[in-house]
Write an enzyme that holds these catalytic residues in place. Structure first.
Site, PDB file in Angstrom:
ATOM      1  CG  HIS A  58      -7.578  -3.115 -10.313  1.00  0.00           C
ATOM      2  ND1 HIS A  58      -6.840  -2.047 -10.769  1.00  0.00           N
ATOM      3  CD2 HIS A  58      -6.922  -3.567  -9.210  1.00  0.00           C
ATOM      4  CE1 HIS A  58      -5.818  -1.857  -9.979  1.00  0.00           C
ATOM      5  NE2 HIS A  58      -5.816  -2.782  -9.017  1.00  0.00           N
TER       6      HIS A  58
HETATM    7  P1  TYD Z   1      -5.588  -2.193  -4.764  1.00  0.00           P
HETATM    8  O1  TYD Z   1      -5.275  -1.022  -5.646  1.00  0.00           O
HETATM    9  O2  TYD Z   1      -6.834  -2.962  -5.079  1.00  0.00           O
HETATM   10  O3  TYD Z   1      -4.344  -3.199  -4.738  1.00  0.00           O
HETATM   11  P2  TYD Z   1      -3.721  -4.083  -5.915  1.00  0.00           P
HETATM   12  O4  TYD Z   1      -4.156  -3.501  -7.221  1.00  0.00           O
HETATM   13  O5  TYD Z   1      -2.237  -3.993  -5.716  1.00  0.00           O
HETATM   14  O6  TYD Z   1      -4.170  -5.480  -5.730  1.00  0.00           O
HETATM   15  O7  TYD Z   1      -5.622  -1.666  -3.262  1.00  0.00           O
HETATM   16  C1  TYD Z   1      -5.722  -2.532  -2.168  1.00  0.00           C
HETATM   17  C2  TYD Z   1      -6.365  -1.777  -1.014  1.00  0.00           C
HETATM   18  O8  TYD Z   1      -5.568  -0.660  -0.621  1.00  0.00           O
HETATM   19  C3  TYD Z   1      -7.754  -1.239  -1.327  1.00  0.00           C
HETATM   20  O9  TYD Z   1      -8.568  -1.462  -0.185  1.00  0.00           O
HETATM   21  C4  TYD Z   1      -7.558   0.246  -1.471  1.00  0.00           C
HETATM   22  C5  TYD Z   1      -6.331   0.547  -0.650  1.00  0.00           C
HETATM   23  N1  TYD Z   1      -5.506   1.617  -1.250  1.00  0.00           N
HETATM   24  C6  TYD Z   1      -5.500   2.879  -0.693  1.00  0.00           C
HETATM   25  O10 TYD Z   1      -6.188   3.153   0.316  1.00  0.00           O
HETATM   26  N2  TYD Z   1      -4.732   3.855  -1.251  1.00  0.00           N
HETATM   27  C7  TYD Z   1      -3.974   3.619  -2.352  1.00  0.00           C
HETATM   28  O11 TYD Z   1      -3.273   4.539  -2.856  1.00  0.00           O
HETATM   29  C8  TYD Z   1      -4.004   2.307  -2.949  1.00  0.00           C
HETATM   30  C9  TYD Z   1      -3.215   1.984  -4.173  1.00  0.00           C
HETATM   31  C10 TYD Z   1      -4.783   1.347  -2.363  1.00  0.00           C
END
Ligand code: TYD
Length: 141
Positions: free
Chosen positions: A52
């Site tokens: 993303h």
């Molecule tokens: P995401 O940022 O999509 O993870 P990655 O980029 O590492 O694959 O986040 C995964 C999940 O965690 C998503 O449901 C949102 C949640 N999340 C939070 O609640 N707070 C945060 O600070 C972050 C980074 C993610």
């Protein structure tokens, strides 16, 4: 608008000590003011994280333990960074697509972010990312 060349490895201070080394990070080391810290751990072998971009968030990513690879893409160019030391990290400006791959066993990745968590800041669709970048380029030229 941010481009791949704005991604940059930032080295942090190292305090060498026979008892064990120490590194720290303060706002002065970063091109943004940090508002949130999160970390990624227990990543099963072969998993991919990220996939993303953020509309506004800037990040500084440090692999505190183990190693992983960060693929960054501005829609034109892709660069892969290997992060495997706890005393440097990768700065990623907003509007850069990123994927984290090849996590080693027991790797721990620390992320400093310029914003609090906001789901609406995420762009999960690569085509949407590309058209947003096109719109922004048009706007700025
Ligand atoms: P995401 O940022 O999509 O993870 P990655 O980029 O590492 O694959 O986040 C995964 C999940 O965690 C998503 O449901 C949102 C949640 N999340 C939070 O609640 N707070 C945060 O600070 C972050 C980074 C993610």
């Amino acid at each position: 608008m941010s481009v791949i060349e704005n991604c940059q490895i930032i080295e942090l201070p190292r305090i060498f000590d026979a008892r064990g080394n120490l590194t720290f990070v303060e706002d002065q080391h970063l091109p943004f003011k940090m508002k949130r810290v999160f970390w990624i751990y227990d990543v099963p072998g072969g998993e991919v994280r990220g996939g993303h971009a953020y509309r506004t968030s800037e990040e500084f990513v440090i692999c505190l333990s183990g190693s992983m690879e960060m693929l960054v893409n501005d829609g034109n160019k892709r660069v892969m960074y290997t992060l495997n030391r706890s005393y440097y990290g990768l700065y990623i400006p907003h509007c850069i697509w990123r994927q984290m791959i090849n996590f080693s066993t027991n790797s721990v990745v620390l992320v400093l972010s310029s914003t609090e968590y906001n789901h609406d800041d995420y762009i999960y669709n690569f085509d949407e990312f590309l058209s947003l970048r096109e719109d922004m380029t048009r706007w700025h030229t």
